[in-house]
Design an enzyme around this catalytic site. Structure first.
Site, PDB file in Angstrom:
ATOM      1  N   ARG A   1      22.363  17.977 -28.075  1.00  0.00           N
ATOM      2  CA  ARG A   1      21.092  18.164 -28.782  1.00  0.00           C
ATOM      3  C   ARG A   1      20.946  17.216 -29.973  1.00  0.00           C
ATOM      4  O   ARG A   1      21.923  16.923 -30.648  1.00  0.00           O
ATOM      5  CB  ARG A   1      20.993  19.605 -29.301  1.00  0.00           C
ATOM      6  CG  ARG A   1      20.970  20.626 -28.200  1.00  0.00           C
ATOM      7  CD  ARG A   1      20.971  22.027 -28.767  1.00  0.00           C
ATOM      8  NE  ARG A   1      19.775  22.278 -29.549  1.00  0.00           N
ATOM      9  CZ  ARG A   1      19.623  23.345 -30.323  1.00  0.00           C
ATOM     10  NH1 ARG A   1      20.573  24.246 -30.415  1.00  0.00           N
ATOM     11  NH2 ARG A   1      18.508  23.513 -30.993  1.00  0.00           N
TER      12      ARG A   1
ATOM     13  N   CYS B   1      12.519  17.693 -22.784  1.00  0.00           N
ATOM     14  CA  CYS B   1      13.196  17.770 -24.084  1.00  0.00           C
ATOM     15  C   CYS B   1      13.909  19.121 -24.277  1.00  0.00           C
ATOM     16  O   CYS B   1      14.965  19.321 -23.702  1.00  0.00           O
ATOM     17  CB  CYS B   1      12.201  17.454 -25.199  1.00  0.00           C
ATOM     18  SG  CYS B   1      13.033  16.910 -26.687  1.00  0.00           S
TER      19      CYS B   1
ATOM     20  N   HIS C   1       8.675  13.164 -23.803  1.00  0.00           N
ATOM     21  CA  HIS C   1       7.540  14.097 -23.710  1.00  0.00           C
ATOM     22  C   HIS C   1       6.321  13.488 -23.018  1.00  0.00           C
ATOM     23  O   HIS C   1       5.384  13.046 -23.699  1.00  0.00           O
ATOM     24  CB  HIS C   1       7.093  14.499 -25.122  1.00  0.00           C
ATOM     25  CG  HIS C   1       8.050  15.361 -25.857  1.00  0.00           C
ATOM     26  ND1 HIS C   1       7.966  16.736 -25.868  1.00  0.00           N
ATOM     27  CD2 HIS C   1       9.121  15.051 -26.613  1.00  0.00           C
ATOM     28  CE1 HIS C   1       8.933  17.245 -26.612  1.00  0.00           C
ATOM     29  NE2 HIS C   1       9.652  16.237 -27.075  1.00  0.00           N
TER      30      HIS C   1
ATOM     31  N   GLU D   1       3.880  14.903 -21.819  1.00  0.00           N
ATOM     32  CA  GLU D   1       2.667  15.674 -22.159  1.00  0.00           C
ATOM     33  C   GLU D   1       2.017  15.146 -23.446  1.00  0.00           C
ATOM     34  O   GLU D   1       0.891  15.530 -23.767  1.00  0.00           O
ATOM     35  CB  GLU D   1       3.003  17.177 -22.278  1.00  0.00           C
ATOM     36  CG  GLU D   1       3.774  17.607 -23.513  1.00  0.00           C
ATOM     37  CD  GLU D   1       5.279  17.341 -23.434  1.00  0.00           C
ATOM     38  OE1 GLU D   1       5.722  16.611 -22.525  1.00  0.00           O
ATOM     39  OE2 GLU D   1       6.018  17.850 -24.295  1.00  0.00           O
TER      40      GLU D   1
ATOM     41  N   ILE E   1      11.257  12.967 -29.367  1.00  0.00           N
ATOM     42  CA  ILE E   1      11.210  13.719 -30.625  1.00  0.00           C
ATOM     43  C   ILE E   1      12.474  14.575 -30.737  1.00  0.00           C
ATOM     44  O   ILE E   1      12.632  15.552 -30.003  1.00  0.00           O
ATOM     45  CB  ILE E   1       9.950  14.618 -30.678  1.00  0.00           C
ATOM     46  CG1 ILE E   1       8.682  13.772 -30.502  1.00  0.00           C
ATOM     47  CG2 ILE E   1       9.897  15.399 -32.000  1.00  0.00           C
ATOM     48  CD1 ILE E   1       7.417  14.574 -30.295  1.00  0.00           C
ATOM     49  N   ARG E   2      13.348  14.174 -31.611  1.00  0.00           N
ATOM     50  CA  ARG E   2      14.642  14.857 -31.738  1.00  0.00           C
ATOM     51  C   ARG E   2      15.210  15.196 -30.347  1.00  0.00           C
ATOM     52  O   ARG E   2      15.572  16.325 -30.039  1.00  0.00           O
ATOM     53  CB  ARG E   2      14.520  16.114 -32.602  1.00  0.00           C
ATOM     54  CG  ARG E   2      14.110  15.759 -34.045  1.00  0.00           C
ATOM     55  CD  ARG E   2      14.365  16.872 -35.026  1.00  0.00           C
ATOM     56  NE  ARG E   2      13.738  18.101 -34.623  1.00  0.00           N
ATOM     57  CZ  ARG E   2      14.378  19.227 -34.365  1.00  0.00           C
ATOM     58  NH1 ARG E   2      15.681  19.286 -34.496  1.00  0.00           N
ATOM     59  NH2 ARG E   2      13.735  20.301 -34.020  1.00  0.00           N
TER      60      ARG E   2
ATOM     61  N   GLY F   1      10.011  21.839 -27.485  1.00  0.00           N
ATOM     62  CA  GLY F   1       9.848  22.789 -28.576  1.00  0.00           C
ATOM     63  C   GLY F   1      11.211  22.951 -29.219  1.00  0.00           C
ATOM     64  O   GLY F   1      11.900  21.962 -29.437  1.00  0.00           O
ATOM     65  N   GLU F   2      11.596  24.157 -29.458  1.00  0.00           N
ATOM     66  CA  GLU F   2      12.918  24.409 -30.035  1.00  0.00           C
ATOM     67  C   GLU F   2      13.713  25.251 -29.037  1.00  0.00           C
ATOM     68  O   GLU F   2      13.386  26.408 -28.793  1.00  0.00           O
ATOM     69  CB  GLU F   2      12.733  25.135 -31.383  1.00  0.00           C
ATOM     70  CG  GLU F   2      13.988  25.225 -32.198  1.00  0.00           C
ATOM     71  CD  GLU F   2      14.671  23.870 -32.399  1.00  0.00           C
ATOM     72  OE1 GLU F   2      13.980  22.908 -32.782  1.00  0.00           O
ATOM     73  OE2 GLU F   2      15.893  23.785 -32.159  1.00  0.00           O
ATOM     74  N   SER F   3      14.752  24.639 -28.478  1.00  0.00           N
ATOM     75  CA  SER F   3      15.443  25.304 -27.370  1.00  0.00           C
ATOM     76  C   SER F   3      16.086  26.637 -27.777  1.00  0.00           C
ATOM     77  O   SER F   3      16.157  27.566 -26.973  1.00  0.00           O
ATOM     78  CB  SER F   3      16.478  24.365 -26.754  1.00  0.00           C
ATOM     79  OG  SER F   3      17.386  23.913 -27.723  1.00  0.00           O
TER      80      SER F   3
END
Ligand code: GLN
Length: 194
Positions: free
Chosen positions: A106, A79, A171, A173, A135-136, A46-48
């Site tokens: 990051r 991630c 990822h 998942e 993903i990023r 997600g977004e850390s």
């Protein structure tokens, strides 16, 4: 045995589905009370910055750290979850658990290839190679002595573990391949059985 999925933001449902397919119970974790009777925890991608900030606000950083004090509480970060487990983060760094002795950078795969898929050879999972979805993704710049690299891609470590902790820059998942979830579930079971 109950595996928790930190459910603040990110790939919660996707992780849930993977454990379901393995026939394992999972629980959504939003507040410190939810940690009771938990045998392990997944921190999704997600977004850390967002996840870390809300974890701090909800008192989850202290509560999870307390839970790990026994040395028997496995946590897997994918991630953004990897970033939240890293002791050091380069640049602007989010509030985090910092339980794994490594340095994370990051969004470090560069703009052009910041999201990509690649086959990853993971000896612990056997063949075929694992479909890595990035993903990023962060790069791991430094691994402490107690951290074991489990897989690399283009000479960069993308999966590692340290005692009860597991990190993947990719990822699992978001794939159909259950092997990394199974690997973590086995780790949880080992610690759970003591
Ligand atoms: N780039 C995100 C971060 O820094 C992580 C991306 C992800 O989890 N897919 O938190």
């Amino acid at each position: 045995m109950r595996i928790g999925i930190l459910s603040i933001q990110g790939d919660v449902r996707e992780h849930e589905r993977m454990f379901q397919r393995l026939g394992l119970e999972s629980a959504r974790i939003r507040q410190p009370e939810d940690l009771v009777d938990l045998s392990g925890l997944v921190i999704p991608g997600g977004e850390s910055t967002t996840i870390g900030m809300l974890m701090q606000e909800y008192g989850l950083i202290d509560a999870i750290k307390e839970k790990t004090r026994s040395g028997h509480f496995p946590i897997w970060g994918t991630c953004a979850g990897l970033i939240l487990l890293a002791k050091e983060v380069l640049g602007p760094s989010p509030a985090r658990l910092g339980l794994v002795d490594m340095t994370a950078d990051r969004n470090a795969w560069g703009r052009q290839v910041s999201s990509f898929e690649a086959d990853i050879a993971i000896a612990a999972l056997g063949s075929p190679p694992y479909p890595g979805v990035f993903i990023r993704a962060p790069r791991i710049k430094r691994l402490g002595q107690e951290v074991t690299a489990l897989a690399s891609y283009q000479d960069q470590v993308v999966m590692a573990e340290s005692g009860p902790y597991l990190v993947t820059a990719f990822h699992p998942e978001l794939t159909d391949d259950l092997r990394v979830h199974q690997y973590f579930a086995q780790k949880v079971e080992t610690y759970w059985r003591g």
